[in-house]
Design a protein around this motif. Structure first.
Motif, PDB file in Angstrom:
ATOM      1  N   ASP A 221       4.999   0.046   1.883  1.00  0.00           N
ATOM      2  CA  ASP A 221       3.595   0.080   1.457  1.00  0.00           C
ATOM      3  C   ASP A 221       3.114   1.521   1.404  1.00  0.00           C
ATOM      4  N   PHE A 222       2.044   1.729   0.649  1.00  0.00           N
ATOM      5  CA  PHE A 222       1.502   3.077   0.461  1.00  0.00           C
ATOM      6  C   PHE A 222       0.015   3.113   0.821  1.00  0.00           C
ATOM      7  N   SER A 223      -0.427   4.303   1.206  1.00  0.00           N
ATOM      8  CA  SER A 223      -1.840   4.505   1.530  1.00  0.00           C
ATOM      9  C   SER A 223      -2.204   5.957   1.235  1.00  0.00           C
ATOM     10  N   GLY A 224      -3.455   6.186   0.859  1.00  0.00           N
ATOM     11  CA  GLY A 224      -3.922   7.553   0.683  1.00  0.00           C
ATOM     12  C   GLY A 224      -4.390   7.890  -0.709  1.00  0.00           C
ATOM     13  N   ALA A 225      -4.048   7.056  -1.698  1.00  0.00           N
ATOM     14  CA  ALA A 225      -4.467   7.338  -3.075  1.00  0.00           C
ATOM     15  C   ALA A 225      -4.494   6.048  -3.874  1.00  0.00           C
ATOM     16  N   GLU A 226      -5.299   6.041  -4.909  1.00  0.00           N
ATOM     17  CA  GLU A 226      -5.406   4.880  -5.782  1.00  0.00           C
ATOM     18  C   GLU A 226      -4.191   4.805  -6.701  1.00  0.00           C
ATOM     19  N   LYS A 265      -3.070   8.043  -8.955  1.00  0.00           N
ATOM     20  CA  LYS A 265      -4.017   8.747  -9.810  1.00  0.00           C
ATOM     21  C   LYS A 265      -4.244  10.181  -9.370  1.00  0.00           C
ATOM     22  N   SER A 266      -4.059  10.460  -8.092  1.00  0.00           N
ATOM     23  CA  SER A 266      -4.337  11.797  -7.583  1.00  0.00           C
ATOM     24  C   SER A 266      -3.475  12.084  -6.362  1.00  0.00           C
ATOM     25  N   GLY A 267      -3.133  13.376  -6.213  1.00  0.00           N
ATOM     26  CA  GLY A 267      -2.433  13.831  -5.015  1.00  0.00           C
ATOM     27  C   GLY A 267      -3.285  14.775  -4.196  1.00  0.00           C
ATOM     28  N   ALA A 268      -4.603  14.649  -4.346  1.00  0.00           N
ATOM     29  CA  ALA A 268      -5.501  15.562  -3.644  1.00  0.00           C
ATOM     30  C   ALA A 268      -5.397  15.401  -2.134  1.00  0.00           C
ATOM     31  N   LYS A 269      -5.098  14.197  -1.684  1.00  0.00           N
ATOM     32  CA  LYS A 269      -4.918  13.935  -0.259  1.00  0.00           C
ATOM     33  C   LYS A 269      -3.476  13.467  -0.019  1.00  0.00           C
ATOM     34  N   PRO A 270      -3.012  13.622   1.196  1.00  0.00           N
ATOM     35  CA  PRO A 270      -1.646  13.163   1.471  1.00  0.00           C
ATOM     36  C   PRO A 270      -1.494  11.669   1.186  1.00  0.00           C
ATOM     37  N   ILE A 271      -0.340  11.312   0.682  1.00  0.00           N
ATOM     38  CA  ILE A 271       0.004   9.915   0.434  1.00  0.00           C
ATOM     39  C   ILE A 271       1.035   9.494   1.476  1.00  0.00           C
ATOM     40  N   LEU A 272       0.757   8.380   2.129  1.00  0.00           N
ATOM     41  CA  LEU A 272       1.652   7.892   3.175  1.00  0.00           C
ATOM     42  C   LEU A 272       2.453   6.708   2.665  1.00  0.00           C
ATOM     43  N   ALA A 273       3.733   6.695   3.011  1.00  0.00           N
ATOM     44  CA  ALA A 273       4.616   5.583   2.680  1.00  0.00           C
ATOM     45  C   ALA A 273       5.141   4.997   3.990  1.00  0.00           C
ATOM     46  N   ARG A 274       4.856   3.733   4.188  1.00  0.00           N
ATOM     47  CA  ARG A 274       5.308   3.020   5.387  1.00  0.00           C
ATOM     48  C   ARG A 274       6.439   2.087   4.975  1.00  0.00           C
ATOM     49  N   GLU A 292       3.842  -2.779  13.724  1.00  0.00           N
ATOM     50  CA  GLU A 292       4.128  -1.515  14.407  1.00  0.00           C
ATOM     51  C   GLU A 292       3.259  -0.365  13.915  1.00  0.00           C
ATOM     52  N   ILE A 293       2.893  -0.381  12.631  1.00  0.00           N
ATOM     53  CA  ILE A 293       2.034   0.687  12.086  1.00  0.00           C
ATOM     54  C   ILE A 293       0.969   0.038  11.204  1.00  0.00           C
ATOM     55  N   PRO A 294      -0.026  -0.601  11.814  1.00  0.00           N
ATOM     56  CA  PRO A 294      -1.022  -1.311  11.005  1.00  0.00           C
ATOM     57  C   PRO A 294      -2.017  -0.391  10.306  1.00  0.00           C
ATOM     58  N   ASP A 295      -2.156   0.857  10.792  1.00  0.00           N
ATOM     59  CA  ASP A 295      -3.262   1.694  10.332  1.00  0.00           C
ATOM     60  C   ASP A 295      -2.837   2.963   9.603  1.00  0.00           C
ATOM     61  N   PHE A 296      -1.545   3.195   9.376  1.00  0.00           N
ATOM     62  CA  PHE A 296      -1.059   4.383   8.696  1.00  0.00           C
ATOM     63  C   PHE A 296      -1.511   5.675   9.391  1.00  0.00           C
ATOM     64  N   ASP A 297      -1.723   5.612  10.700  1.00  0.00           N
ATOM     65  CA  ASP A 297      -2.202   6.786  11.441  1.00  0.00           C
ATOM     66  C   ASP A 297      -0.993   7.632  11.863  1.00  0.00           C
ATOM     67  N   PHE A 298      -0.684   8.638  11.073  1.00  0.00           N
ATOM     68  CA  PHE A 298       0.519   9.439  11.295  1.00  0.00           C
ATOM     69  C   PHE A 298       0.473  10.149  12.640  1.00  0.00           C
ATOM     70  N   ASP A 299      -0.648  10.765  12.952  1.00  0.00           N
ATOM     71  CA  ASP A 299      -0.737  11.542  14.189  1.00  0.00           C
ATOM     72  C   ASP A 299      -0.578  10.644  15.415  1.00  0.00           C
TER      73      ASP A 299
END
Length: 827
Positions: A221-226, A265-274, A292-299
């Motif tokens: 799954d991906f998060s961070g961009a449309e 659509k944009s790479g202005a913010k980091p894109i996360l791949a889980r 194990e990673i429900p929120d994509f919180d890398f830190d």
């Protein structure tokens, strides 16, 4: 006044130790061994974790995925082994990012692995690695950071404002149905959800050093961009109108590239791949990811991984006072690598249903039994207990204990049935934890008595000859089972020691008949000793030593193998599992000539006494016949103890460390082999080296002023302290010692040192002393120590100096049995 002064010193020393070790992870460098054939996995992992995320390069030495040898990155994947030889292992379902495709055309992005390597170059200084997290910046400007949980990897891709071709960012991330060794078979599948961009799929792959195959599933799954669009690719072409595909391997050797992609659509913010994997199903892979990673919180995930590593490695603390930081880094980095493999696949075994733990990546036990698993028995006995339960459960369902196992498959057996050594080591050191030792004992006995059809990959071969002749013949007639009919010397020596380990388990559990039987057969090594065999270099120079193991035929006549073949100087022999391989595995007769771990006393006598034994051991090392980058060399560094010269073991350890083990990417002398090299360094620098399968640790001075080891089960802390410690390492010889304040002259200790939290104080000096040199101070041996300038004596295991069958030998064994009556642990 004196007492107050002493107390103050102790408090200051304790404070210095704590300051030195508050953040042990600062001394861990996962990149040690990332080039020059170290083959380590330097990426993000938890201890024994299934998810192992790193950048994969196309190096010829990419068994661990990533290398620092100039090879470009071809993808970012989340399954790996560490330090192995052979073909690259795992590396499934790699991701690869682009800032944009030229002109916005999908098909102008490079999809096949070989082509996209052109976009994977990087500078070494951009790489960062610490326990639980890995990062790298590609020369395209894309930064990739990754961290993990047990089954799931989280990748964070940060894109430059503009692509290298000056266009606005519309990042594309592809996922490939591939692995590191390009072993994908037919009918790989992939699907991408048009709305969410979730990519799922599976493929069948081959293990890298074994039989069979395995199916692995994934969920990304991906998060961070449309999402802009998504689709699949086959070979070099992609389409956003197709969302599902089943792909053939193709008729060529290289599998047809295929997979899926998602464009944003944009790479202005980091894109996360889980992305998570499972050997069970896509649904289970997705459950892993979501739980194990429900929120994509890398830190948060990265910090949690760091905390797990701190907890796991906090049990060993050393004083760093005066010690070069590189040596501290060498020590803790070695320890770190012991926790990468084996991997905990509990809940991920589709082969059988069981409530027992399941560990994989015992890759291979021939490497691991010598130091890596004994090290974990000290530092992490709870996990070793789970591993033992897993090995026994594998025996229940497969029929035999494995000697090697990876990716759910049987790996190739390299020598003996060395899981016997692993079980014996754990048994005599008191591991319990719900281990069914009745089944464990049945498993090792089956190794000794029943030949499997495929002894290439489990158990032992040639058992008819073993039982009737007392050795494995060269060119054996073996019609009951099949494997590579080579290695007759090394198999004989290893089978003999395997039988001794069974005898130890029998002794500890009160099975007197079995104890006598397997102790007698543990002497079969003598049947291949040819007392008049000479050894010459290939130019005709005599080594000056006589008496070596040699191959023997079914009719008892002798064969011949140059004792120097397959040594460090031999660059013309094939020395592995080839059908035309030699009678020793990955090692020379010279080196295997010392592999009688249970009866060094008799071996010393055969070699002409302790002085001549030391001469031969020195020749092995000084002439570079041995290769410290391969595991059979490990114990030879410390076998001076058995000849009453423990000082020479200390000297030899300092000869190899740090000269052959440095804190650089090219710093390992050979494959790390799942932490085997790391554990050799850790044990050597800690000052206690095991004779695996025995309750024996050989004492040398630690490389630090003090070492504290806390046992996780008892909570007690064992301590080794050097008096007159010299960080320039001129004072490396023990002058005298105390154990819990009492004079101690033995040059070895047993496992109770760790479980009971004892203190060993070593007073050091610059010259060899008489400490640990007397017969009564020597480690246990089946035979009698003779030729030491005093009366002969046995030490520990009792007297036994005959090969199989002889009446005198049987009498000596019965005497040993009587001496050990009443000894027993878990039944």
């Amino acid at each position: 006044m004196t007492s107050l002064f002493t107390l103050t010193l102790l408090l200051l020393a304790g404070r210095a130790l704590a300051q030195d070790t508050d953040d042990i992870l600062q001394y861990v460098d996962p990149l040690i061994g990332a080039s020059n054939g170290g083959n380590v996995f330097p990426g993000a992992s938890l201890p024994y974790g299934m998810a192992k995320a790193v950048a994969d390069t196309n190096s010829t030495s990419n068994q661990g995925g990533f290398t620092l040898d100039g090879a470009p990155v071809t993808g970012f994947s989340m399954m790996h082994d560490s330090g192995t030889g052979g073909s690259p292992s795992l590396g499934n379902f790699a991701l690869f990012p682009y800032t944009s495709c030229p002109g916005g055309e999908i098909n102008r992005c490079a999809f096949p692995k070989k082509t996209r390597a052109n976009f994977g170059s990087f500078d070494n200084f951009s790489v960062s690695a610490r326990p639980g997290t890995f990062g790298i910046t590609l020369n395209t400007g894309i930064r990739a950071d990754m961290t993990v949980t047990q089954h799931t990897a989280l990748f964070r891709f940060t894109f430059p404002e503009n692509s290298t071709i000056g266009e606005a960012t519309q990042p594309l991330i592809l996922q490939d149905l591939t692995d590191l060794s390009n072993s994908r078979q037919d009918n790989g599948t992939v699907s991408v959800d048009e709305k969410t961009g979730r990519i799922t799929g599976s493929a069948r792959f081959l293990p890298s050093f074994g039989q069979g195959n395995y199916v692995l599933y994934f969920c990304t799954d991906f998060s961070g961009a449309e999402i802009l669009d998504n689709g699949i690719f086959a070979d070099s072409r992609a389409s956003a109108s197709v969302k599902n595909m089943t792909i053939s391997r193709s008729i060529n050797g290289y599998p047809l590239p295929g997979g899926a992609f998602v464009r944003f659509k944009s790479g202005a913010k980091p894109i996360l791949a889980r992305t998570a994997t499972s050997f069970i199903s896509v649904e289970q892979a997705c459950r892993h990811a979501e739980s194990e990673i429900p929120d994509f919180d890398f830190d948060r995930i990265s910090k949690a991984a760091t905390e797990q590593w701190k907890a796991k490695m906090g049990g060993i603390r050393v004083s760093t006072k005066g010690v070069d930081k590189s040596l501290v880094t060498n020590f803790y980095s070695g320890i770190y690598r012991t926790y990468i493999n084996p991997q905990n696949y509990t809940g991920e075994n589709p082969l059988w249903s069981s409530s027992e733990p399941y560990f994989d990546s015992f890759y291979c036990i021939w490497d691991l039994f010598r130091s890596q698993l004994p090290f974990l028995t000290i530092t992490d006995p709870t996990t070793v207990t789970q591993m033992i339960r897993s090995l026994i459960d594998t025996y229940r369902h497969v029929g035999w204990l494995p000697d090697c196992r990876m990716s759910l498959n049987k790996g190739y057996t390299q020598g003996g049935s060395n899981a016997d050594v692993v079980l014996a080591d754990a048994y005599i050191k008191g591991l319990k934890g719900d281990i069914n030792w009745e089944d464990g004992y049945a498993a090792v006995v089956k190794d000794a008595e029943v030949e499997p059809f495929d002894w290439c990959c489990q158990g032992r071969g040639g058992l008819d000859s073993w039982h009737t002749l007392g050795y494995i013949p060269v060119q054996d007639f073996d019609w009951k089972g099949f494997g590579t009919l080579t290695r007759s010397i090394s198999r004989t020596l290893e089978y003999a020691y395997n039988d001794f380990c069974i005898a130890e388990m029998a002794k500890a559990s009160g099975r007197t008949t079995d104890q006598e039987k397997y102790t007698l057969s543990s002497g079969n090594w003598r049947n291949l000793y040819k007392e008049d065999q000479t050894s010459f270099w290939w130019n005709g120079t005599d080594t000056g030593f006589t008496g070596f193991f040699e191959p023997r035929y079914l009719n008892g006549t002798w064969g011949y193998q140059n004792p120097l073949n397959c040594s460090n100087h031999d660059d013309f022999s094939v020395c592995s599992l080839q059908n035309n391989g030699p009678e020793t595995f990955e090692s020379s007769i010279w080196e295997y000539g010392f592999y009688v771990p249970h009866d060094q006393a008799t071996l010393i006598s055969l070699y002409g006494g302790p002085e001549r034994f030391v001469d031969r051991l020195n020749y092995l090392h000084d002439q570079n016949i041995t290769y410290i980058g391969n595991e059979p060399s490990f114990l030879t560094v410390f076998q001076y103890h058995y000849a009453g010269r423990p000082a020479l073991s200390a000297k030899r350890a300092h000869y190899y460390i740090p000269e052959f083990f440095r804190t650089t990417p090219d710093g390992l002398p050979g494959n790390d082999d799942s932490g085997a090299m790391g554990s050799f360094v850790a044990f050597s620098m800690m000052g206690l080296f095991p004779n695996p399968g025995q309750n024996v640790y050989l004492i040398t001075p630690p490389f630090f002023e003090s070492v504290n080891i806390t046992n996780p089960l008892t909570g007690k802390t064992a301590r080794i302290r050097n008096v007159n410690f010299d960080p320039s390492y001129k004072n490396i010889y023990i002058q005298n010692a105390t154990l819990d304040g009492v004079k101690y002259s033995k040059n070895w200790i047993d496992h109770s040192f760790f479980t009971e939290g004892k203190e060993l104080v070593l007073t050091l000096g610059g010259r060899e002393s008489e400490w640990g040199t007397k017969v009564e101070d020597l480690p246990p041996s089946l035979g009698e120590y003779e030729g030491f300038g005093n009366s002969s004596s046995s030490s520990g295991y009792g007297s036994w100096n005959n090969t199989i069958g002889g009446g005198g030998g049987a009498k000596r064994i019965r005497g040993w049995l009587r001496e050990s009556e009443g000894v027993g642990i878990m039944r």
